[in-house]
Design a protein around this motif. Structure first.
Motif, PDB file in Angstrom:
ATOM      1  N   THR A 288       0.828  -1.227   0.000  1.00 26.73           N
ATOM      2  CA  THR A 288       0.000   0.000   0.000  1.00 26.73           C
ATOM      3  C   THR A 288       0.848   1.258   0.000  1.00 26.73           C
ATOM      4  OG1 THR A 288      -0.126  -0.035   2.424  1.00 26.73           O
ATOM      5  CG2 THR A 288      -1.888  -1.161   1.218  1.00 26.73           C
TER       6      THR A 288
ATOM      7  N   TYR B  78       3.529   4.041  -1.614  1.00 21.30           N
ATOM      8  CA  TYR B  78       3.914   4.630  -2.895  1.00 21.30           C
ATOM      9  C   TYR B  78       5.397   5.019  -2.870  1.00 21.30           C
ATOM     10  CZ  TYR B  78      -1.025   5.040  -4.153  1.00 21.30           C
ATOM     11  OH  TYR B  78      -2.337   4.757  -4.466  1.00 21.30           O
TER      12      TYR B  78
ATOM     13  N   GLY C  76     -10.669   2.154  -5.505  1.00 19.32           N
ATOM     14  CA  GLY C  76     -10.685   3.409  -4.757  1.00 19.32           C
ATOM     15  C   GLY C  76     -11.974   3.583  -3.989  1.00 19.32           C
TER      16      GLY C  76
ATOM     17  N   GLU D  57      -6.963   5.919  -7.047  1.00 15.95           N
ATOM     18  CA  GLU D  57      -6.282   4.778  -6.404  1.00 15.95           C
ATOM     19  C   GLU D  57      -6.495   3.474  -7.170  1.00 15.95           C
ATOM     20  OE1 GLU D  57      -5.710   5.012  -1.865  1.00 15.95           O
ATOM     21  OE2 GLU D  57      -7.745   5.753  -2.180  1.00 15.95           O
TER      22      GLU D  57
ATOM     23  N   LYS E 103      -4.276  10.213  -7.030  1.00 11.56           N
ATOM     24  CA  LYS E 103      -3.558   9.178  -6.265  1.00 11.56           C
ATOM     25  C   LYS E 103      -3.380   7.900  -7.074  1.00 11.56           C
ATOM     26  CE  LYS E 103      -2.774   7.869  -1.528  1.00 11.56           C
ATOM     27  NZ  LYS E 103      -3.258   7.846  -0.135  1.00 11.56           N
ATOM     28  N   ASN E 104      -2.735   8.021  -8.223  1.00 13.41           N
ATOM     29  CA  ASN E 104      -2.382   6.890  -9.059  1.00 13.41           C
ATOM     30  C   ASN E 104      -0.869   6.818  -9.216  1.00 13.41           C
ATOM     31  OD1 ASN E 104      -4.765   5.266 -10.212  1.00 13.41           O
ATOM     32  ND2 ASN E 104      -5.527   7.367 -10.298  1.00 13.41           N
TER      33      ASN E 104
END
Length: 529
Positions: free
Chosen positions: A18, A20, A100, A137, A163-164
């Motif tokens: 989870t 990044y 997401g 996401e 948020k990718n």
């Protein structure tokens, strides 16, 4: 078996579980065998070192413990845009895309709702009907095969792509180039590389009106380089990007109506002068930008600035503004109607928040909403009348006089109170009796002698009452219930004053005290039901 590593892995964004990260190194790490990925984590607490291992520096990190080495099979390099859409809307055989949770995004004062997982599954042919989508996401990292998006879902107008794993503006352009009607794009929370040369001449974003680039590490210079490609942009959100220095937008962003620079620590308040000539800018959001003062040097006391010619809404809460001079300056803005300014050191200069609000209202003549609370005409009138009384003695001490020919207050007084003389023209100079308020605030001194009349009930004789100026309208109605036997909920109160000849002021808020409405000795309270 060695895991596959993309040829362009360096600089790519990845997911590891989870967490990044950005790939900073691809190769061997002695004395171990095989390929490693050196990554810089978004959360430095996840890391172990700064890119140096056993005395050899393989890559650099911003944080001394922000880096790690991981094997390629631990890294998720993401999926293409269309695969994410199919996964989100139930068209993939394998649901391995991270789903997401957020399908809505707030832009300024409005919320754009995106179709998400709660919607029913689509058939492949129905994808072309999608207008609003959210793939937040979903590990989107690239556009996919050429023209595949335009063949499958060309009618998309609003995208939440936040948020990718998008690592460059080039990827955003590759996706958007296949969506000719794109109007809203949220690309926030993607750490990206932006162009270092102007993108003028491109028609990819010709219809784009709303763009969110929060937490993307974009600089203001990069904004201006990209801006020629946004000819119709109306709203731009740039929060939390470490923007410190602004520059004047020449021939770009001229259609912009909303600009959000919150959570960027600007070098100083003078940076605002560089964006002050955006002709259509109506809303400027500067929450937590570190500014300590506001100043418009092109306009003197009582004059309007040529800066921010269309600005209606200004938000400067959570800053370091400590001087009333900055509030005075805001009266120079010709179209300002709404202000948010709470959580500034200035707010601590008055113990009573109600008094603080009254002072701000009196200082900014055209303000209609303060800290999200509307300013009714009665409140403005009361604030301006009280302002004359509060600073009346200072006015006299600075050279003010009831005789217009002798009324020459000092420059220092006019600088501190630019609207005082205008308020005197509007309501008359404060009378001497109004300035004798230095006695101890005993209950006797706070009592008002008022005449209470029922204009529509002549059989009710006027009554004279002494009431504390701190008594609320609701309590006055309770008193009248005992006198008239009429429930307070049915009573409508107003008052007339000799200073407001011909005007009747409604007492329209049950929770406000009489002093809020600037009622004085000898005024007449009118009761109707």
């Amino acid at each position: 078996m060695t895991a596959w590593v993309p040829s362009d892995a360096l600089g790519r964004r990845i997911l590891c579980g989870t967490e990044y990260a950005t790939v900073r190194y691809v190769g061997s790490v002695l004395p171990t065998a095989g390929i490693w990925l050196g990554v810089e984590w978004d959360d430095p607490q996840r890391g172990k070192h700064d890119g140096t291992y056993e005395g050899t520096q393989y890559f650099k990190c911003r944080h001394p413990r922000g880096g790690s080495f991981i094997r390629p099979n631990k890294a998720n390099f993401g999926v293409d845009f269309l695969t994410a859409i199919k996964g989100r809307y139930g068209l993939n055989d394998e649901q391995d895309v991270q789903q997401g949770a957020e399908n809505a995004f707030v832009f300024g004062k409005k919320t754009v709702e995106f179709v998400g997982l709660d919607s029913c599954s689509f058939s492949f042919s129905q994808l072309n009907q999608l207008v609003d989508i959210s793939v937040r996401e979903c590990a989107v990292s690239h556009a996919g095969q050429e023209e595949e998006i335009s063949r499958t879902c060309a009618n998309i107008r609003h995208i939440n792509l936040s948020k990718n794993l998008v690592s460059s503006w080039e990827i955003v352009t590759a996706i958007a180039s296949q969506l000719q009607n794109l109007e809203t794009l949220n690309i926030s929370e993607n750490k990206m590389k932006f162009p270092h040369t102007s993108t003028s001449g491109s028609s990819v974003f010709s219809k784009l009106k709303v763009l969110a680039l929060n937490q993307t590490e974009i600089t203001w210079t990069e904004v201006l380089l990209c801006a020629p490609g946004w000819p119709a942009l109306e709203e731009l959100y740039l929060t939390s990007n470490n923007i410190t220095v602004l520059a004047r937008p020449d021939n770009v962003l001229q259609t912009l109506k909303v600009l959000d620079l919150s959570d960027n620590q600007l070098l100083d308040g003078n940076q605002l002068h560089l964006i002050a000539h955006l002709p259509r800018l109506e809303q400027l959001i500067l929450r937590n930008t570190g500014i300590s003062s506001i100043y418009f040097p092109d306009a003197g006391f009582g004059c309007k600035t040529k800066m921010f010619p269309s600005l209606k809404h200004l938000a400067v809460q959570d800053n370091k503004i400590s001087q009333w001079s900055s509030i005075n300056e805001l009266d120079k803005l010709p179209t300002l109607r709404s202000l948010q300014c709470h959580n500034n050191p200035l707010m601590d200069t008055e113990k009573n928040p109600e008094t603080l609000r009254q002072l701000i209202i009196a200082k900014i003549s055209q303000l209609e909403v303060l800290n999200k609370s509307e300013i009714p005409p009665a409140e403005r009138r009361g604030a301006e009348l009280d302002y004359r009384k509060i600073f009346g003695k200072d006015w006299l001490a600075a050279g003010g006089n009831w005789d217009p020919e002798k009324n020459k207050p000092s420059e220092e007084f006019l600088a501190a109170h630019p609207r005082f003389l205008l308020l005197c023209l509007k309501y008359g100079a404060p009378e001497e009796g109004e300035l004798k308020g230095q006695q101890p605030l005993t209950l006797k001194n706070q009592l008002l002698t008022l005449t209470i009349k029922c204009p529509e009930k002549p059989e009710q004789k006027p009554v004279e009452k002494k009431l504390p100026e701190s008594m609320t309208v609701q309590r006055v109605k309770g008193l009248l219930y005992r006198l008239l036997k009429i429930p307070g909920s049915e009573l409508k109160l107003s008052y007339k004053s000799s200073k407001l000849e011909g005007k009747e002021v409604e007492l329209d808020n049950d929770l406000k005290p009489l002093q809020f409405y600037s009622i004085e000795n000898g005024d007449c309270v009118l009761v109707r039901w």
